[in-house]
Write an enzyme that holds these catalytic residues in place. Structure first.
Site, PDB file in Angstrom:
ATOM      1  CB  SER A 119      35.195   9.543  62.961  1.00  0.00           C
ATOM      2  OG  SER A 119      34.942   9.912  64.270  1.00  0.00           O
ATOM      3  CG  HIS A 140      35.692   4.454  65.122  1.00  0.00           C
ATOM      4  ND1 HIS A 140      34.729   4.317  64.150  1.00  0.00           N
ATOM      5  CD2 HIS A 140      35.448   5.646  65.714  1.00  0.00           C
ATOM      6  CE1 HIS A 140      33.946   5.375  64.157  1.00  0.00           C
ATOM      7  NE2 HIS A 140      34.355   6.197  65.101  1.00  0.00           N
ATOM      8  CD  GLU A 152      33.745   0.991  62.232  1.00  0.00           C
ATOM      9  OE1 GLU A 152      33.335   0.574  61.155  1.00  0.00           O
ATOM     10  OE2 GLU A 152      33.948   2.208  62.438  1.00  0.00           O
ATOM     11  CG  ASN A 190      31.484   7.769  61.255  1.00  0.00           C
ATOM     12  OD1 ASN A 190      30.358   8.051  61.674  1.00  0.00           O
ATOM     13  ND2 ASN A 190      32.542   7.737  62.029  1.00  0.00           N
TER      14      ASN A 190
HETATM   15  N1  CAA Z   1      27.904   8.940  78.927  1.00  0.00           N
HETATM   16  C1  CAA Z   1      27.733   7.827  79.674  1.00  0.00           C
HETATM   17  N2  CAA Z   1      26.552   7.221  79.841  1.00  0.00           N
HETATM   18  C2  CAA Z   1      25.486   7.792  79.245  1.00  0.00           C
HETATM   19  C3  CAA Z   1      25.578   8.947  78.464  1.00  0.00           C
HETATM   20  C4  CAA Z   1      26.856   9.534  78.320  1.00  0.00           C
HETATM   21  N3  CAA Z   1      27.049  10.644  77.589  1.00  0.00           N
HETATM   22  N4  CAA Z   1      24.342   9.269  78.003  1.00  0.00           N
HETATM   23  C5  CAA Z   1      23.504   8.323  78.476  1.00  0.00           C
HETATM   24  N5  CAA Z   1      24.190   7.433  79.213  1.00  0.00           N
HETATM   25  C6  CAA Z   1      23.651   6.248  79.885  1.00  0.00           C
HETATM   26  C7  CAA Z   1      22.695   6.631  80.971  1.00  0.00           C
HETATM   27  O1  CAA Z   1      23.359   6.871  82.209  1.00  0.00           O
HETATM   28  C8  CAA Z   1      21.805   5.413  81.052  1.00  0.00           C
HETATM   29  O2  CAA Z   1      22.465   4.410  81.816  1.00  0.00           O
HETATM   30  P1  CAA Z   1      21.658   3.339  82.723  1.00  0.00           P
HETATM   31  O3  CAA Z   1      20.882   2.508  81.739  1.00  0.00           O
HETATM   32  O4  CAA Z   1      22.764   2.603  83.407  1.00  0.00           O
HETATM   33  O5  CAA Z   1      20.792   4.093  83.628  1.00  0.00           O
HETATM   34  C9  CAA Z   1      21.739   4.918  79.603  1.00  0.00           C
HETATM   35  O6  CAA Z   1      22.883   5.488  78.948  1.00  0.00           O
HETATM   36  C10 CAA Z   1      20.470   5.365  78.902  1.00  0.00           C
HETATM   37  O7  CAA Z   1      20.422   6.778  79.012  1.00  0.00           O
HETATM   38  P2  CAA Z   1      19.090   7.632  79.135  1.00  0.00           P
HETATM   39  O8  CAA Z   1      17.995   6.804  79.760  1.00  0.00           O
HETATM   40  O9  CAA Z   1      19.407   8.949  79.770  1.00  0.00           O
HETATM   41  O10 CAA Z   1      18.749   8.023  77.657  1.00  0.00           O
HETATM   42  P3  CAA Z   1      18.403   7.137  76.413  1.00  0.00           P
HETATM   43  O11 CAA Z   1      17.693   5.891  76.757  1.00  0.00           O
HETATM   44  O12 CAA Z   1      17.789   8.102  75.473  1.00  0.00           O
HETATM   45  O13 CAA Z   1      19.838   6.704  75.813  1.00  0.00           O
HETATM   46  C11 CAA Z   1      21.659   7.062  74.370  1.00  0.00           C
HETATM   47  C12 CAA Z   1      20.835   7.637  75.524  1.00  0.00           C
HETATM   48  C13 CAA Z   1      22.330   5.774  74.814  1.00  0.00           C
HETATM   49  C14 CAA Z   1      22.713   8.109  74.049  1.00  0.00           C
HETATM   50  C15 CAA Z   1      20.687   6.775  73.171  1.00  0.00           C
HETATM   51  O14 CAA Z   1      19.946   7.924  72.864  1.00  0.00           O
HETATM   52  C16 CAA Z   1      21.420   6.330  71.912  1.00  0.00           C
HETATM   53  O15 CAA Z   1      21.793   5.172  71.778  1.00  0.00           O
HETATM   54  N6  CAA Z   1      21.621   7.279  70.961  1.00  0.00           N
HETATM   55  C17 CAA Z   1      22.320   6.985  69.701  1.00  0.00           C
HETATM   56  C18 CAA Z   1      23.802   6.929  69.971  1.00  0.00           C
HETATM   57  C19 CAA Z   1      24.581   6.637  68.720  1.00  0.00           C
HETATM   58  O16 CAA Z   1      24.064   6.425  67.636  1.00  0.00           O
HETATM   59  N7  CAA Z   1      25.894   6.648  68.883  1.00  0.00           N
HETATM   60  C20 CAA Z   1      26.819   6.479  67.783  1.00  0.00           C
HETATM   61  C21 CAA Z   1      27.208   7.854  67.299  1.00  0.00           C
HETATM   62  S1  CAA Z   1      28.282   7.750  65.911  1.00  0.00           S
HETATM   63  C22 CAA Z   1      29.761   7.435  66.583  1.00  0.00           C
HETATM   64  O17 CAA Z   1      29.979   7.382  67.753  1.00  0.00           O
HETATM   65  C23 CAA Z   1      30.875   7.262  65.596  1.00  0.00           C
HETATM   66  C24 CAA Z   1      31.538   8.496  65.125  1.00  0.00           C
HETATM   67  O18 CAA Z   1      32.723   8.359  64.760  1.00  0.00           O
HETATM   68  C25 CAA Z   1      30.898   9.791  64.997  1.00  0.00           C
HETATM   69  P1  NAD Z   2      36.226  16.912  71.301  1.00  0.00           P
HETATM   70  O1  NAD Z   2      36.257  18.205  70.557  1.00  0.00           O
HETATM   71  O2  NAD Z   2      35.146  16.677  72.299  1.00  0.00           O
HETATM   72  O3  NAD Z   2      37.621  16.680  72.084  1.00  0.00           O
HETATM   73  C1  NAD Z   2      38.885  16.795  71.494  1.00  0.00           C
HETATM   74  C2  NAD Z   2      39.874  17.075  72.641  1.00  0.00           C
HETATM   75  O4  NAD Z   2      41.211  16.936  72.122  1.00  0.00           O
HETATM   76  C3  NAD Z   2      39.776  18.494  73.217  1.00  0.00           C
HETATM   77  O5  NAD Z   2      39.670  18.397  74.633  1.00  0.00           O
HETATM   78  C4  NAD Z   2      41.097  19.171  72.803  1.00  0.00           C
HETATM   79  O6  NAD Z   2      41.581  20.091  73.774  1.00  0.00           O
HETATM   80  C5  NAD Z   2      42.010  17.965  72.700  1.00  0.00           C
HETATM   81  N1  NAD Z   2      43.168  18.147  71.824  1.00  0.00           N
HETATM   82  C6  NAD Z   2      43.192  18.701  70.587  1.00  0.00           C
HETATM   83  N2  NAD Z   2      44.460  18.651  70.101  1.00  0.00           N
HETATM   84  C7  NAD Z   2      45.238  18.058  71.055  1.00  0.00           C
HETATM   85  C8  NAD Z   2      46.613  17.723  71.148  1.00  0.00           C
HETATM   86  N3  NAD Z   2      47.445  18.010  70.142  1.00  0.00           N
HETATM   87  N4  NAD Z   2      47.060  17.094  72.273  1.00  0.00           N
HETATM   88  C9  NAD Z   2      46.223  16.802  73.296  1.00  0.00           C
HETATM   89  N5  NAD Z   2      44.888  17.107  73.260  1.00  0.00           N
HETATM   90  C10 NAD Z   2      44.412  17.729  72.157  1.00  0.00           C
HETATM   91  O7  NAD Z   2      36.231  15.761  70.190  1.00  0.00           O
HETATM   92  P2  NAD Z   2      35.637  14.271  70.282  1.00  0.00           P
HETATM   93  O8  NAD Z   2      34.231  14.298  69.868  1.00  0.00           O
HETATM   94  O9  NAD Z   2      36.032  13.687  71.578  1.00  0.00           O
HETATM   95  O10 NAD Z   2      36.443  13.594  69.084  1.00  0.00           O
HETATM   96  C11 NAD Z   2      37.784  13.163  69.238  1.00  0.00           C
HETATM   97  C12 NAD Z   2      38.122  12.136  68.180  1.00  0.00           C
HETATM   98  O11 NAD Z   2      37.224  11.018  68.306  1.00  0.00           O
HETATM   99  C13 NAD Z   2      37.991  12.627  66.737  1.00  0.00           C
HETATM  100  O12 NAD Z   2      38.956  12.004  65.942  1.00  0.00           O
HETATM  101  C14 NAD Z   2      36.586  12.145  66.365  1.00  0.00           C
HETATM  102  O13 NAD Z   2      36.415  11.988  64.977  1.00  0.00           O
HETATM  103  C15 NAD Z   2      36.562  10.807  67.066  1.00  0.00           C
HETATM  104  N6  NAD Z   2      35.222  10.277  67.355  1.00  0.00           N
HETATM  105  C16 NAD Z   2      34.223  11.127  67.706  1.00  0.00           C
HETATM  106  C17 NAD Z   2      32.970  10.626  67.983  1.00  0.00           C
HETATM  107  C18 NAD Z   2      31.845  11.504  68.393  1.00  0.00           C
HETATM  108  O14 NAD Z   2      30.687  11.078  68.390  1.00  0.00           O
HETATM  109  N7  NAD Z   2      32.089  12.748  68.771  1.00  0.00           N
HETATM  110  C19 NAD Z   2      32.743   9.231  67.917  1.00  0.00           C
HETATM  111  C20 NAD Z   2      33.803   8.380  67.580  1.00  0.00           C
HETATM  112  C21 NAD Z   2      35.049   8.924  67.282  1.00  0.00           C
END
Ligand code: CAA
Ligand code: NAD
Length: 283
Positions: A119, A140, A152, A190
């Protein structure tokens, strides 16, 4: 060489989603985790998501079964020896990722590309743990992977144009939109998203409003699909903290300091949805 077989390392919420979309796009996929329970949970999650998609008539039962047949669980990194691409999705920790990449470099075929779903961590530093830095890249995905359209693609200092091109083509093949990003802390997504989430946690910490009201303000006031505290729980509070630390260390600017409340929750093991408790409670 064309990519045919993929290994995804880490069967957590991201790894399982990445494995699913790769298999749905026709690639043979090995799903690897060091922990058998997590591997089993990841495979079950994929099955659950595909079953829901069949129920909603988004995919056919045949397509679900074809996808599942392309997915093979793996408990050994050595299985990477048959793969053209490895996508790592383990914990957001540089030491762990460098160890995985060092080991992978020993076992993956010479032509294989090694991608990280990190991330925020520097791709250049992850690549330096291998002897093939030109074939290491950031890929990403966003959470939930099957739904979110963006990938990304991050170039490390030594990533070759050939590697970039192969991953860009692969991303398009997965029906995602690639965006090229330079190797800076937090990349684009991020660097912008996580300070907003951290600020929402400060807002809660300082008693400005309740958790529900903070989320309502951002949902109804700025049309975000989820409020920032719900989104933090969804991402995982450990991951949010790791990312804030990378931004803080990487830019050396106090504006990125992680909120103490976030630190406390992670110390308590309240990691969000995946652990059953974060800012909210989950079943
Ligand atoms: N896995 C797979 N599909 C999923 C899911 C999951 N965990 N959660 C929801 N869905 C699907 C549902 O099955 C549904 O599909 P259909 O349209 O085919 O029926 C669709 O998504 C919409 O779901 P819901 O109607 O249940 O719920 P919603 O309309 O509230 O949408 C959401 C759920 C798509 C998660 C929405 O709330 C959303 O877009 N949230 C923000 C997500 C976001 O910002 N993501 C980025 C996070 S940051 C990141 O990822 C980077 C990082 O490194 C941390
Ligand atoms: P998570 O905690 O759900 O899963 C991590 C998994 O990796 C666990 O099942 C753990 O057992 C496994 N693991 C740890 N060390 C390992 C190793 N040495 N060999 C094999 N498996 C190992 O975490 P996550 O949310 O899936 O995040 C995973 C990566 O994706 C991180 O780098 C995170 O920053 C990135 N990411 C996360 C998100 C998010 O929204 N959670 C979005 C984009 C990217």
């Amino acid at each position: 060489m064309a990519i045919q077989k993929v290994m995804v390392i880490g069967a957590g919420q991201m790894g399982a989603g990445i494995a699913q979309v790769c298999a749905q796009a026709g690639f043979d996929v090995l799903v690897n985790d060091r922990n058998e329970d997590d591997l089993d949970k990841g495979m079950k999650n994929i099955d659950k998501i595909l079953t829901r998609a069949v129920e909603k008539e988004r995919i056919t039962a045949q397509s679900k079964s074809d996808t599942l047949n392309r997915l093979t669980p793996s408990s050994q990194l050595k299985d990477a020896e048959s793969c053209d691409l490895v996508i790592e999705a383990v914990v957001e920790n540089m030491d762990v990722k460098r160890k995985v990449f060092g080991e992978l470099d020993e076992v993956a075929p010479k032509h294989a590309i090694l991608a990280s779903n990190t991330s925020s961590l520097p791709i250049t530093e992850i690549a330096a743990a291998t002897k093939r830095a030109d074939q290491v890249i950031g890929m990403h995905f966003m959470n939930p992977v099957p739904v979110m359209k963006l990938v990304e693609i991050i170039r490390g200092l030594q990533t070759s144009d050939e590697t970039y091109g192969a991953i860009e083509t692969m991303t398009t093949h997965l029906s995602k939109t690639p965006v090229e990003v330079e190797d800076f802390p937090g990349f684009v997504s991020n660097r912008i998203l996580m300070p907003m989430i951290n600020e929402a946690i400060f807002t809660l910490h300082e008693g400005v409003a309740s958790r529900e009201d903070i989320d309502t303000v951002m949902k109804l006031g700025t049309n975000h699909p989820m409020g920032p505290l719900t989104l933090a729980d969804f991402i995982g509070l450990d991951t949010c903290l790791y990312i804030m630390e990378v931004l803080h260390d990487g830019f050396g600017d106090s504006k990125y300091r992680p909120c103490p409340l976030l630190r406390n929750y992670v110390k308590a093991g309240w990691l969000g949805k995946k652990s059953g408790r974060g800012f909210y409670l989950y079943d």
